[in-house]
Design a protein around this motif. Structure first.
Motif, PDB file in Angstrom:
ATOM      1  N   GLU A   1       0.802  -1.225   0.000  1.00 15.41           N
ATOM      2  CA  GLU A   1       0.000   0.000   0.000  1.00 15.41           C
ATOM      3  C   GLU A   1       0.836   1.276   0.000  1.00 15.41           C
ATOM      4  O   GLU A   1       0.327   2.346  -0.339  1.00 15.41           O
ATOM      5  CB  GLU A   1      -0.944   0.004   1.204  1.00 15.41           C
ATOM      6  N   LYS A   2       2.115   1.174   0.406  1.00 16.43           N
ATOM      7  CA  LYS A   2       2.982   2.356   0.378  1.00 16.43           C
ATOM      8  C   LYS A   2       3.586   2.590  -1.000  1.00 16.43           C
ATOM      9  O   LYS A   2       4.184   3.624  -1.248  1.00 16.43           O
ATOM     10  CB  LYS A   2       4.095   2.226   1.414  1.00 16.43           C
ATOM     11  N   VAL A   3       3.432   1.615  -1.871  1.00 22.30           N
ATOM     12  CA  VAL A   3       3.950   1.740  -3.237  1.00 22.30           C
ATOM     13  C   VAL A   3       2.805   1.975  -4.215  1.00 22.30           C
ATOM     14  O   VAL A   3       2.866   2.864  -5.064  1.00 22.30           O
ATOM     15  CB  VAL A   3       4.739   0.476  -3.639  1.00 22.30           C
ATOM     16  N   PHE A   4       1.743   1.183  -4.090  1.00 20.77           N
ATOM     17  CA  PHE A   4       0.588   1.283  -4.991  1.00 20.77           C
ATOM     18  C   PHE A   4      -0.589   1.889  -4.238  1.00 20.77           C
ATOM     19  O   PHE A   4      -0.906   1.465  -3.126  1.00 20.77           O
ATOM     20  CB  PHE A   4       0.211  -0.091  -5.534  1.00 20.77           C
ATOM     21  N   SER A   5      -1.239   2.855  -4.852  1.00 19.90           N
ATOM     22  CA  SER A   5      -2.363   3.537  -4.215  1.00 19.90           C
ATOM     23  C   SER A   5      -3.622   2.669  -4.258  1.00 19.90           C
ATOM     24  O   SER A   5      -3.714   1.708  -5.023  1.00 19.90           O
ATOM     25  CB  SER A   5      -2.634   4.871  -4.918  1.00 19.90           C
ATOM     26  N   LYS A   6      -4.601   3.062  -3.438  1.00 23.93           N
ATOM     27  CA  LYS A   6      -5.893   2.368  -3.423  1.00 23.93           C
ATOM     28  C   LYS A   6      -6.570   2.482  -4.785  1.00 23.93           C
ATOM     29  O   LYS A   6      -7.241   1.560  -5.244  1.00 23.93           O
ATOM     30  CB  LYS A   6      -6.778   2.973  -2.335  1.00 23.93           C
ATOM     31  N   TYR A   7      -6.364   3.627  -5.430  1.00 25.55           N
ATOM     32  CA  TYR A   7      -6.941   3.850  -6.754  1.00 25.55           C
ATOM     33  C   TYR A   7      -6.427   2.826  -7.758  1.00 25.55           C
ATOM     34  O   TYR A   7      -7.199   2.270  -8.546  1.00 25.55           O
ATOM     35  CB  TYR A   7      -6.595   5.267  -7.220  1.00 25.55           C
ATOM     36  N   GLU A   8      -5.122   2.545  -7.722  1.00 27.52           N
ATOM     37  CA  GLU A   8      -4.534   1.563  -8.644  1.00 27.52           C
ATOM     38  C   GLU A   8      -5.075   0.167  -8.359  1.00 27.52           C
ATOM     39  O   GLU A   8      -5.457  -0.556  -9.286  1.00 27.52           O
ATOM     40  CB  GLU A   8      -3.007   1.573  -8.497  1.00 27.52           C
ATOM     41  N   ALA A   9      -5.088  -0.189  -7.072  1.00 32.28           N
ATOM     42  CA  ALA A   9      -5.565  -1.528  -6.706  1.00 32.28           C
ATOM     43  C   ALA A   9      -7.021  -1.726  -7.110  1.00 32.28           C
ATOM     44  O   ALA A   9      -7.393  -2.774  -7.668  1.00 32.28           O
ATOM     45  CB  ALA A   9      -5.394  -1.742  -5.206  1.00 32.28           C
ATOM     46  N   GLN A  10      -7.858  -0.720  -6.851  1.00 35.53           N
ATOM     47  CA  GLN A  10      -9.269  -0.845  -7.188  1.00 35.53           C
ATOM     48  C   GLN A  10      -9.493  -0.846  -8.699  1.00 35.53           C
ATOM     49  O   GLN A  10     -10.389  -1.533  -9.200  1.00 35.53           O
ATOM     50  CB  GLN A  10     -10.059   0.308  -6.551  1.00 35.53           C
ATOM     51  N   SER A  11      -8.679  -0.091  -9.414  1.00 35.15           N
ATOM     52  CA  SER A  11      -8.792  -0.096 -10.878  1.00 35.15           C
ATOM     53  C   SER A  11      -8.464  -1.477 -11.435  1.00 35.15           C
ATOM     54  O   SER A  11      -9.135  -1.982 -12.342  1.00 35.15           O
ATOM     55  CB  SER A  11      -7.841   0.948 -11.479  1.00 35.15           C
ATOM     56  N   ILE A  12      -7.420  -2.091 -10.890  1.00 27.22           N
ATOM     57  CA  ILE A  12      -7.038  -3.443 -11.317  1.00 27.22           C
ATOM     58  C   ILE A  12      -8.147  -4.440 -10.952  1.00 27.22           C
ATOM     59  O   ILE A  12      -8.474  -5.343 -11.739  1.00 27.22           O
ATOM     60  CB  ILE A  12      -5.699  -3.853 -10.682  1.00 27.22           C
ATOM     61  N   LYS A  13      -8.731  -4.259  -9.774  1.00 28.60           N
ATOM     62  CA  LYS A  13      -9.838  -5.132  -9.359  1.00 28.60           C
ATOM     63  C   LYS A  13     -10.992  -5.021 -10.348  1.00 28.60           C
ATOM     64  O   LYS A  13     -11.584  -6.035 -10.755  1.00 28.60           O
ATOM     65  CB  LYS A  13     -10.301  -4.741  -7.955  1.00 28.60           C
ATOM     66  N   ILE A  14     -11.314  -3.799 -10.733  1.00 28.59           N
ATOM     67  CA  ILE A  14     -12.391  -3.569 -11.704  1.00 28.59           C
ATOM     68  C   ILE A  14     -12.063  -4.244 -13.031  1.00 28.59           C
ATOM     69  O   ILE A  14     -12.920  -4.865 -13.663  1.00 28.59           O
ATOM     70  CB  ILE A  14     -12.600  -2.053 -11.906  1.00 28.59           C
ATOM     71  N   GLY A  15     -10.806  -4.131 -13.449  1.00 29.53           N
ATOM     72  CA  GLY A  15     -10.382  -4.761 -14.696  1.00 29.53           C
ATOM     73  C   GLY A  15     -10.529  -6.268 -14.655  1.00 29.53           C
ATOM     74  O   GLY A  15     -10.960  -6.889 -15.640  1.00 29.53           O
ATOM     75  N   GLU A  16     -10.195  -6.876 -13.509  1.00 27.91           N
ATOM     76  CA  GLU A  16     -10.335  -8.334 -13.363  1.00 27.91           C
ATOM     77  C   GLU A  16     -11.803  -8.757 -13.381  1.00 27.91           C
ATOM     78  O   GLU A  16     -12.161  -9.762 -13.997  1.00 27.91           O
ATOM     79  CB  GLU A  16      -9.672  -8.782 -12.064  1.00 27.91           C
ATOM     80  N   GLU A  17     -12.638  -7.998 -12.690  1.00 32.07           N
ATOM     81  CA  GLU A  17     -14.045  -8.381 -12.567  1.00 32.07           C
ATOM     82  C   GLU A  17     -14.824  -8.177 -13.867  1.00 32.07           C
ATOM     83  O   GLU A  17     -15.796  -8.881 -14.117  1.00 32.07           O
ATOM     84  CB  GLU A  17     -14.692  -7.573 -11.438  1.00 32.07           C
ATOM     85  N   THR A  18     -14.393  -7.223 -14.675  1.00 27.66           N
ATOM     86  CA  THR A  18     -15.105  -6.923 -15.917  1.00 27.66           C
ATOM     87  C   THR A  18     -14.467  -7.577 -17.142  1.00 27.66           C
ATOM     88  O   THR A  18     -14.996  -7.452 -18.255  1.00 27.66           O
ATOM     89  CB  THR A  18     -15.163  -5.405 -16.145  1.00 27.66           C
ATOM     90  N   GLY A  19     -13.334  -8.258 -16.952  1.00 29.44           N
ATOM     91  CA  GLY A  19     -12.639  -8.876 -18.079  1.00 29.44           C
ATOM     92  C   GLY A  19     -11.894  -7.882 -18.949  1.00 29.44           C
ATOM     93  O   GLY A  19     -11.539  -8.187 -20.097  1.00 29.44           O
ATOM     94  N   LYS A  20     -11.658  -6.675 -18.426  1.00 32.35           N
ATOM     95  CA  LYS A  20     -10.948  -5.635 -19.186  1.00 32.35           C
ATOM     96  C   LYS A  20      -9.620  -5.277 -18.517  1.00 32.35           C
ATOM     97  O   LYS A  20      -9.200  -4.130 -18.522  1.00 32.35           O
ATOM     98  CB  LYS A  20     -11.818  -4.379 -19.288  1.00 32.35           C
ATOM     99  N   LEU A  21      -8.962  -6.278 -17.946  1.00 32.17           N
ATOM    100  CA  LEU A  21      -7.737  -6.017 -17.202  1.00 32.17           C
ATOM    101  C   LEU A  21      -6.670  -5.374 -18.072  1.00 32.17           C
ATOM    102  O   LEU A  21      -6.027  -4.401 -17.665  1.00 32.17           O
ATOM    103  CB  LEU A  21      -7.207  -7.331 -16.600  1.00 32.17           C
ATOM    104  N   ALA A  22      -6.472  -5.904 -19.276  1.00 36.82           N
ATOM    105  CA  ALA A  22      -5.438  -5.356 -20.164  1.00 36.82           C
ATOM    106  C   ALA A  22      -5.723  -3.895 -20.499  1.00 36.82           C
ATOM    107  O   ALA A  22      -4.815  -3.050 -20.496  1.00 36.82           O
ATOM    108  CB  ALA A  22      -5.344  -6.179 -21.442  1.00 36.82           C
TER     109      ALA A  22
END
Length: 386
Positions: free
Chosen positions: A106-127
């Motif tokens: 969490e000190k390297v990657f922000s919550k915004y980045e983590a949540q964006s990646i989560k959204i990408g995984e859940e929607t199939g648009k990770l790339a």
């Protein structure tokens, strides 16, 4: 897109013999995370831009997640950055989802980045999400370079002006004082004032350096405190021309982030919360917090809530209203982002052109004042009035 779907694995499917390994990895990750933040070369915007862009590209071409990380690691010269990505890769292989592995740091990657990646995984648009994150950090790098370019000239000029004035007050003016003292005549008021300043020049400049040091220390220690962010942002918003640039910078970030999240079909309340946590600009954070509460509790439309806050221009609100009517928020936010980015570059160019003559005039006034004060008695001596 041939990407490993790690979301389908449950915790029961992870072998028990790995539980101790995961615990050890967690402690290693925590230590490494602290070490990364203390290390001189952090895993910053430049590294993140390369990481997200390359990972997004590899996943979009069908490369599996493990191989993608290995390919990226090969080109990273920094051992600590490589170890960070190695840890994330091992966590993913052990059964974690990508956003969970990233969230551990969490000190390297922000919550915004983590949540964006989560959204990408859940929607199939990770790339696609990873590529957008790469574009986000690329624009951040470009913006930082532009600001550095704009600020370099005034910083150099101010430094040179301080050194020149200090040299003249400390070494040149005393020579003239000795000459004037021998004549015994009454000096002009402007010269008397300059002599008083010259006698106190050391104290003045030491005070100036201490003041600058205090400002730097205050910024370093208080920059994340709410009171400091509130008053500094209010101060800069009162500076003509600069306030417009600051506003456009954060409006561009807001639109870029909303474009990414709306494209991933994130709920409006969650999108506003993520953007608020990412934006790091007090007036907009405060406004978005109030907007989110109104949208959630009162059921208001986004444009209606944004209209109550002056930080958001009327044109932006009108276009957001249009996007809500035609259900095309991603397209509108993309257009707004491009517009504000273009206006931001123009505003930076304007500031750059204004700064140069202003500081040349200021430096000229300082030096001119000293020269007039020193040579005025000499002119009076030549005319016999001294």
């Amino acid at each position: 897109m041939a990407v490993i779907d790690l979301a389908k694995y449950s915790e029961k499917q992870i072998p028990k013999v790995r539980s101790e390994k995961l615990a050890k990895d967690s402690s290693v990750s925590s230590f490494m995370n602290t070490e990364i933040t203390l290390f001189e070369k952090k895993f910053g915007p430049k590294e993140k831009e390369a990481f997200y862009s390359e990972l997004g590209l590899l996943l979009s071409t069908g490369v599996d997640i493990k191989t993608a990380f290995e390919i990226i690691e090969e080109d990273i010269p920094n051992k600590k950055h490589k170890a960070l990505l190695e840890q994330i890769k091992n966590d993913i292989i052990s059964g974690m989802r990508i956003f969970e592995a990233v969230s551990k740091h969490e000190k390297v990657f922000s919550k915004y980045e983590a949540q964006s990646i989560k959204i990408g995984e859940e929607t199939g648009k990770l790339a696609d999400v990873l590529k957008e994150l790469g574009i986000f950090y690329l624009s951040s790098i470009k913006l930082r370079r532009q600001i550095v370019g704009v600020m370099t000239y005034p910083v150099v000029v101010i430094s040179m002006a301080i050194l020149i004035v200090y040299f003249m007050l400390s070494f040149v003016v005393p020579i003239f004082i000795d000459i004037f003292t021998q004549t015994g005549g009454e000096l002009p008021e402007i010269t008397q004032f300059l002599i008083k300043v010259s006698n106190k020049s050391s104290a003045i400049f030491y005070t100036l350096f201490v003041f600058v040091g205090v400002i730097v220390i205050l910024h370093k220690t208080q920059k994340k405190k709410e009171w400091y962010r509130k008053y500094t942002s209010a101060f800069f918003l009162k500076i003509p021309v600069v306030n417009k640039l600051i506003q456009k910078i954060y409006l561009a970030r807001f639109c870029q982030s909303m474009k990414l999240l709306s494209g991933a079909r994130v709920m409006i309340n969650e999108a506003l919360e993520l953007v608020r946590n990412m934006i790091e600009y007090y007036p907009m954070e405060h406004a978005l917090e109030m907007v989110k509460n109104e949208v959630v509790s009162e059921g208001k439309l986004l444009n209606e809530s944004l209209a109550k806050h002056s930080i958001f221009p009327k044109k932006l609100i009108a276009l957001i209203k249009l996007s809500e009517e035609v259900n095309a928020p991603e397209i509108i936010f993309e257009k707004l982002y491009q517009q504000y980015s273009s206006e931001m570059e123009h505003q930076q160019a304007v500031i750059g052109k204004l700064i140069e003559p202003i500081f040349i005039v200021i430096l000229g006034l300082f030096v001119g004042f000293i020269l007039v004060a020193m040579y005025l008695p000499m002119f009076e001596m030549s005319s016999g009035t001294f």
